[in-house]
Design an enzyme around this catalytic site. Structure first.
Site, PDB file in Angstrom:
ATOM      1  N   HIS A  30       0.812  -1.230   0.000  1.00 41.32           N
ATOM      2  CA  HIS A  30       0.000   0.000   0.000  1.00 41.32           C
ATOM      3  C   HIS A  30       0.845   1.279   0.000  1.00 41.32           C
ATOM      4  CE1 HIS A  30       0.271   0.213   4.399  1.00 41.32           C
ATOM      5  NE2 HIS A  30      -0.608  -0.740   4.599  1.00 41.32           N
ATOM      6  N   HIS A  84      -4.975  -9.133  14.336  1.00 46.10           N
ATOM      7  CA  HIS A  84      -5.011  -7.924  13.496  1.00 46.10           C
ATOM      8  C   HIS A  84      -5.827  -8.239  12.252  1.00 46.10           C
ATOM      9  CE1 HIS A  84      -3.934  -4.330  11.505  1.00 46.10           C
ATOM     10  NE2 HIS A  84      -2.781  -4.673  10.994  1.00 46.10           N
ATOM     11  N   GLU A  86      -6.166  -6.482   9.420  1.00 50.03           N
ATOM     12  CA  GLU A  86      -5.749  -6.028   8.085  1.00 50.03           C
ATOM     13  C   GLU A  86      -5.584  -7.260   7.190  1.00 50.03           C
ATOM     14  OE1 GLU A  86      -2.514  -3.200   8.006  1.00 50.03           O
ATOM     15  OE2 GLU A  86      -3.015  -2.640   5.946  1.00 50.03           O
ATOM     16  N   ASP A  88      -3.656  -8.535   5.070  1.00 46.57           N
ATOM     17  CA  ASP A  88      -2.477  -9.394   4.912  1.00 46.57           C
ATOM     18  C   ASP A  88      -2.464 -10.494   5.979  1.00 46.57           C
ATOM     19  OD1 ASP A  88      -2.139  -7.114   6.523  1.00 46.57           O
ATOM     20  OD2 ASP A  88       0.041  -7.188   6.416  1.00 46.57           O
ATOM     21  N   HIS A 150      -1.176  -0.999  14.662  1.00 46.25           N
ATOM     22  CA  HIS A 150      -1.418   0.319  14.104  1.00 46.25           C
ATOM     23  C   HIS A 150      -2.851   0.501  13.642  1.00 46.25           C
ATOM     24  CE1 HIS A 150      -1.137  -0.771   9.634  1.00 46.25           C
ATOM     25  NE2 HIS A 150      -1.005  -1.905  10.277  1.00 46.25           N
ATOM     26  N   ASP A 169       1.789  -6.939  13.873  1.00 40.12           N
ATOM     27  CA  ASP A 169       2.715  -6.121  13.078  1.00 40.12           C
ATOM     28  C   ASP A 169       3.904  -5.588  13.905  1.00 40.12           C
ATOM     29  OD1 ASP A 169       1.396  -6.339  10.675  1.00 40.12           O
ATOM     30  OD2 ASP A 169       0.325  -4.441  10.844  1.00 40.12           O
ATOM     31  N   TYR A 197      10.209  -0.379   8.248  1.00 37.18           N
ATOM     32  CA  TYR A 197       8.845  -0.751   8.652  1.00 37.18           C
ATOM     33  C   TYR A 197       8.310   0.251   9.680  1.00 37.18           C
ATOM     34  CZ  TYR A 197       4.873  -3.711   9.682  1.00 37.18           C
ATOM     35  OH  TYR A 197       3.599  -4.182   9.815  1.00 37.18           O
ATOM     36  N   HIS A 230       5.248 -10.317  10.513  1.00 42.93           N
ATOM     37  CA  HIS A 230       6.058 -10.138   9.297  1.00 42.93           C
ATOM     38  C   HIS A 230       7.526 -10.313   9.645  1.00 42.93           C
ATOM     39  CE1 HIS A 230       2.793  -8.377   6.921  1.00 42.93           C
ATOM     40  NE2 HIS A 230       2.555  -7.511   7.899  1.00 42.93           N
TER      41      HIS A 230
HETATM   42 FE1  FEO Z   1      -1.226  -3.950   9.509  1.00 44.06          FE
HETATM   43 FE2  FEO Z   1       0.636  -6.542   8.451  1.00 44.06          FE
HETATM   44  O1  FEO Z   1      -0.884  -5.500   8.577  1.00 44.06           O
END
Ligand code: FEO
Length: 407
Positions: A30, A84, A86, A88, A150, A169, A197, A230
């Site tokens: 993104h 989370h 999001e 991903d 976040h 994250d 990051y 990640h």
């Molecule tokens: Fe905030 Fe890895 O997604």
């Protein structure tokens, strides 16, 4: 059955497995350039009944299922934790919930709302409270909300028996690798990607990061494995301390003795100005980095800004305004809310010269302390113009030294 799975789970602790996916291809997350790819880490706790912690980006469902299948039939997964929402980490959650026939998905209250807004999930969603403890599949788990780190839903989960903190994250990085642990990767590479990051995802929440680190200290969790969603996992105490220490350092955004000079150019004039400014900064002994936008991504700029005390931005005037590429960087940086910066604006122009003034306004909006009026040069800089540029650089360097002395 197990031998037929091309992707295998990796055992991390007595009861914990990595069942995530490696994305070697992604180069844009993104708007953030991910030059080293990424991983979507998902985890499986295997005790009496399997518990899955987070999933992966939708196209990687087969990889996740293969890794899970290498240690347990996916249909046996009873509980899923969504730290989370999001996509991903939740993109294949509907399919995973269907395939596993999971009885419940656990998330924070905001996580439940976010998941309901993303998907039509058939299984039961259960909200967990901050600090709540649950026994799932025989595993004692504690949940701690990390709101706005976040996203509003963000939560971390602690598994005390194996001393694992699943930090979603937080403490992660976009880094595709066949190596799973931070101690298998050169520290310099880790720092580059972790800071990248932090700068591009977490910088606006630096105040909350400091609170989180304080809270982790108060909770005094015994952590043998720090497992983000990640990039590499941290299993050595020194590495866990290192990344937490780095987060603390970055969250302070001190006026470091380093200047970032960012510019784009039409016919080379703004570029010559940038070079002369850099020369002036360098003369004061202050480190500098010149980032021509034509060869650097907006996320490269954000990463350098995280560890800098000065931001200098240059643009030629185009159609009575700022060059579009420079506007892009300014818009992006403004959203990331960098703190404690000094700076200046500069650029060449032909007849109207609005660009430098607009940049100065943008920098002021971002809370940057301007050390000089916008420096503008008509068409092509002459020697005296370049001296002014060098003097501007020197003034920035001296101010940074002064700020550093006051720290
Ligand atoms: Fe905030 Fe890895 O997604």
């Amino acid at each position: 059955m197990f031998s037929q799975n091309p992707y295998k789970a990796v055992r991390l602790t007595e009861h914990t497995y990595w069942v995530g996916a490696i994305d070697w291809k992604i180069r844009d997350f993104h708007g953030y350039s991910t030059n080293r790819g990424s991983t979507y880490n998902a985890y499986l706790i295997l005790k009496e009944e399997p518990v899955l912690i987070d999933t992966v980006k939708a196209p990687f469902l087969p990889e996740l299922l293969s890794r899970v299948s290498s240690v347990v039939e996916p249909e046996k997964i009873r509980y899923i934790i969504s730290n989370h929402s999001e996509m991903d980490h939740s993109g294949c959650l509907p399919q995973v919930a269907k395939i596993t026939k999971a009885e419940k998905i656990f998330a924070s209250k905001n996580g439940v709302a976010a998941l309901n807004s993303h998907f039509d999930l058939e299984c039961d969603l259960k909200a967990v409270n901050d600090g709540e403890k649950l026994q799932l599949g025989g595993a004692d788990l504690s949940f701690f909300e990390t709101k706005m780190l976040h996203w509003p839903d963000s939560t971390i989960t602690y598994f005390p028996e194996d001393k694992v903190l699943f930090s979603q994250d937080g403490f992660g990085m976009h880094f595709a690798s066949g190596k799973l642990y931070a101690d298998e990767i050169p520290r310099s590479m880790l720092e580059e990607e972790a800071s990248r990051y932090y700068a591009n995802i977490l910088m606006p929440m630096s105040g909350l990061i400091r609170k989180l680190i304080d809270r982790l200290g108060e909770l005094n969790l015994d952590i043998s494995l720090l497992a983000p969603d990640h990039g590499p996992l941290y299993r050595r105490a020194e590495d866990i301390q290192w990344i937490i220490g780095k987060y603390l350092e970055w969250s302070k955004q001190l006026p470091n003795p380093k200047a970032v000079i960012v510019y784009d150019t039409m016919w080379g004039s703004t570029e010559i100005m940038a070079r002369a400014i850099a020369e002036g900064v360098g003369e004061t002994g202050i480190e500098y980095k010149v980032l021509p936008i034509s060869g650097n991504h907006r996320s490269d700029v954000a990463t350098e800004v995280l560890t800098s005390g000065a931001l200098v931005v240059g643009s030629p005037t185009l159609n009575n305004g700022v060059f579009p590429s420079v506007s892009d960087v300014l818009t992006y940086l403004k959203g990331l809310k960098p703190k404690n910066l000094i700076g200046a604006a500069f650029g060449s122009y032909g007849w109207s010269g609005e660009a430098s003034k607009r940049i100065a306004e943008n920098l002021k909006d971002m809370g940057v302390e301007l050390v000089a009026e916008p420096l503008m040069v008509r068409y092509v800089p002459k020697s005296e113009d370049l001296l002014k540029c060098r003097n501007l650089g020197a003034a920035l360097g001296e101010r940074l030294k002064e700020l550093a002395r006051n720290e």
